[in-house]
Design an enzyme around this catalytic site. Structure first.
Site, PDB file in Angstrom:
ATOM      1  N   SER A 115       0.948  -1.226   0.190  1.00 57.76           N
ATOM      2  CA  SER A 115       0.023   0.175  -0.206  1.00 57.76           C
ATOM      3  C   SER A 115       0.933   1.202   0.035  1.00 57.76           C
ATOM      4  O   SER A 115       1.597   1.383  -0.952  1.00 57.76           O
ATOM      5  CB  SER A 115      -0.921   0.010   1.258  1.00 57.76           C
ATOM      6  OG  SER A 115      -2.086   0.939   1.095  1.00 57.76           O
ATOM      7  N   ASP A 161      -9.494  -5.014  -5.360  1.00 59.18           N
ATOM      8  CA  ASP A 161      -9.080  -3.884  -4.788  1.00 59.18           C
ATOM      9  C   ASP A 161      -9.705  -2.723  -4.578  1.00 59.18           C
ATOM     10  O   ASP A 161      -9.953  -2.068  -5.519  1.00 59.18           O
ATOM     11  CB  ASP A 161      -7.585  -3.688  -4.990  1.00 59.18           C
ATOM     12  CG  ASP A 161      -6.730  -2.624  -4.180  1.00 59.18           C
ATOM     13  OD1 ASP A 161      -7.494  -1.775  -3.217  1.00 59.18           O
ATOM     14  OD2 ASP A 161      -5.411  -2.437  -3.851  1.00 59.18           O
ATOM     15  N   HIS A 180      -7.263  -5.681  -1.218  1.00 61.08           N
ATOM     16  CA  HIS A 180      -6.173  -4.891  -0.936  1.00 61.08           C
ATOM     17  C   HIS A 180      -4.780  -5.282  -0.019  1.00 61.08           C
ATOM     18  O   HIS A 180      -3.844  -5.286  -0.180  1.00 61.08           O
ATOM     19  CB  HIS A 180      -6.549  -3.178  -0.700  1.00 61.08           C
ATOM     20  CG  HIS A 180      -5.555  -2.314  -0.380  1.00 61.08           C
ATOM     21  ND1 HIS A 180      -4.783  -1.692  -1.441  1.00 61.08           N
ATOM     22  CD2 HIS A 180      -4.975  -1.824   0.676  1.00 61.08           C
ATOM     23  CE1 HIS A 180      -3.821  -0.752  -1.035  1.00 61.08           C
ATOM     24  NE2 HIS A 180      -3.995  -0.890   0.189  1.00 61.08           N
TER      25      HIS A 180
END
Length: 453
Positions: free
Chosen positions: A262, A354, A389
């Site tokens: 991320s 995601d 994600h």
């Protein structure tokens, strides 16, 4: 609350005294075996029950009490074979939190017990201790009210992020904060700079597991939870962290990589492409991007979000979705990292569901940019349908939506990360194996001694 032990609903193991007709008093008791009883978090375990009546319906349940004092559970419904046995590796679960032949379903399908707080995420804080899981077998196909039932048998299993001999060293040097994990054995070893995402704080468990596979890994802390909007960190902080690893006596200086998820992946790609100091041997980016306002401090990373607030939306359960904030992807190079300057192997791990980042679109743009200068051979993409994600080490539970501190609004929200549990869990297992293979390929040369496990 349970009236017997005051624990949350569904979490306690105190049995009632009602009689059970599942096993006759003359029958030998069921034998539950879990092997190994002590293992690393990415190792599979085998669960088996013997001495059951043939064709008997049974429920296997796994229960964990987290460091946050929450209870997590998973369970599968089975039918014993003609010999009176159930093997989770070989038999099919016909119901429960997972279905089918799933050797690790009792772990990856874990979820908070009914009545728990909402938006939970299961994470290990103290990696020097194991995660403890109680595996139990119950007569019949049970889906609730476990606390009122007496298990036929149960076993405790330990799951570790740190292998025996791995050393953990707290690091505060040259302004850099984090924890260094050093594998067992004489070394030297390849090194990794390990960075997590926008939730902030110091998370050590992935670094501990990477060290268990033979890498000196620095779990880097670069802002506290809820403080991203006020941090003044610039690229030089991450360069200093990389240099600390590179100069460590246990590290092979030219075999240091970067690993990020991320926000950590955004920083990893930016360092790899833009830094004149950092020259990684390889880079892994999970659910990251190349969107980064150049020559700006880290807190400005979400400036496009502030400009595109109208693109933030919520689903029917009021979970916040950020996916569309940065779309369409700008062609302005001042608003993204120039990945054409990357000169080392880059692995992108992408969940196609995601809901926080449009990771697949980012990957396509990065590949297009690298292809324009003949560097597409450096890029490897791992894409997983219906994965979200938060792609974690294998057998971790799937977190589709969890609580998150939104810095710029100074408010706690429930963030939608995406993914479907079975597909996401398969992605975690497959990607971890391929990430370890990628690291071995690019950080372990033939003359470099392998870590002793």
């Amino acid at each position: 609350m349970c009236n017997l032990c005051k624990h949350p609903p569904g979490s306690c193991q105190v049995p009632t005294r009602r009689p059970s007709s599942f096993m006759s008093q003359a029958s030998p008791p069921p034998i539950l075996s879990v092997a190994p009883t002590r293992a690393l978090m990415d190792e599979a375990i085998r669960v088996r029950v013997d001495n059951l009546p043939p064709g008997a319906p049974v429920t296997l349940r796994c229960l964990h009490h987290s460091e946050d004092k929450d209870y997590w559970e998973a369970y599968g419904h089975y039918i014993s074979d003609p010999t009176g046995a159930v093997s989770v590796a070989d038999d099919v679960s016909v119901g429960g939190t997972y279905r089918g032949k799933e050797i690790m379903g009792l772990l990856w399908s874990m979820r908070p017990v009914p009545g728990s707080r909402t938006g939970l995420r299961l994470r290990k804080r103290n990696v020097c201790t194991p995660m403890l899981f109680t595996i139990s077998v119950y007569g019949g196909h049970v889906s609730h009210d476990f606390s009122s039932r007496r298990p036929l048998a149960e076993e405790l299993t330990e799951r570790w992020y740190m292998a025996p001999g791995v050393r953990r060293l707290e690091l505060k040097d040259r302004g850099v904060r984090g924890t260094l994990f050093i594998p067992s054995g004489p070394g030297p070893f390849p090194g990794l700079l390990d960075m997590w995402g926008g939730g902030g704080g110091l998370l050590e468990y992935r670094s501990a597991l990477l060290a268990s596979h033979g890498y000196v890994s620095l779990a880097l802390e670069y802002f506290a939870p809820g403080e991203l909007a006020s941090t003044d960190l610039e690229l030089k902080y991450f360069e200093a962290a990389f240099e600390l690893i590179k100069q460590h006596p246990a590290v092979v200086a030219d075999k240091v990589g970067i690993f990020g998820l991320s926000l950590g992946g955004i920083v990893a790609i930016h360092m790899t492409a833009e830094s004149t100091v950092v020259k990684p041997a390889c880079c892994i980016c999970i659910s990251g991007s190349h969107l980064y306002l150049r020559n700006q401090p880290l807190w400005n990373i979400h400036q496009p979000m502030l400009e595109s607030g109208r693109k933030v939306h919520m689903d029917e359960e009021q979970n916040v979705i950020w996916r569309d904030i940065s779309l369409p992807i700008s062609s302005d190079l001042s608003r993204k990292t120039d990945v054409r300057r990357i000169n080392c192997p880059l692995l992108l791990v992408i969940g196609q569901d995601d809901q926080n980042h449009p990771a697949a679109q980012y990957a396509e743009d990065m590949e297009r940019m690298m292809r324009s200068v003949g560097k597409e051979h450096l890029l490897t993409r791992l894409e997983y349908p219906d994965a979200g994600h938060l792609i974690e080490p294998p057998y971790s539970p799937h977190f589709r939506a969890t609580n998150f501190m939104w810095d710029y609004k100074k408010a706690k929200v429930t963030m939608l990360w995406g993914g479907q549990t079975k597909c996401h869990s398969d992605a975690q297992e497959d990607s971890w194996k391929k990430m370890l293979a990628f690291l071995r390929q690019h950080l372990y040369s033939p003359h470099l001694p392998k870590a002793r496990m």
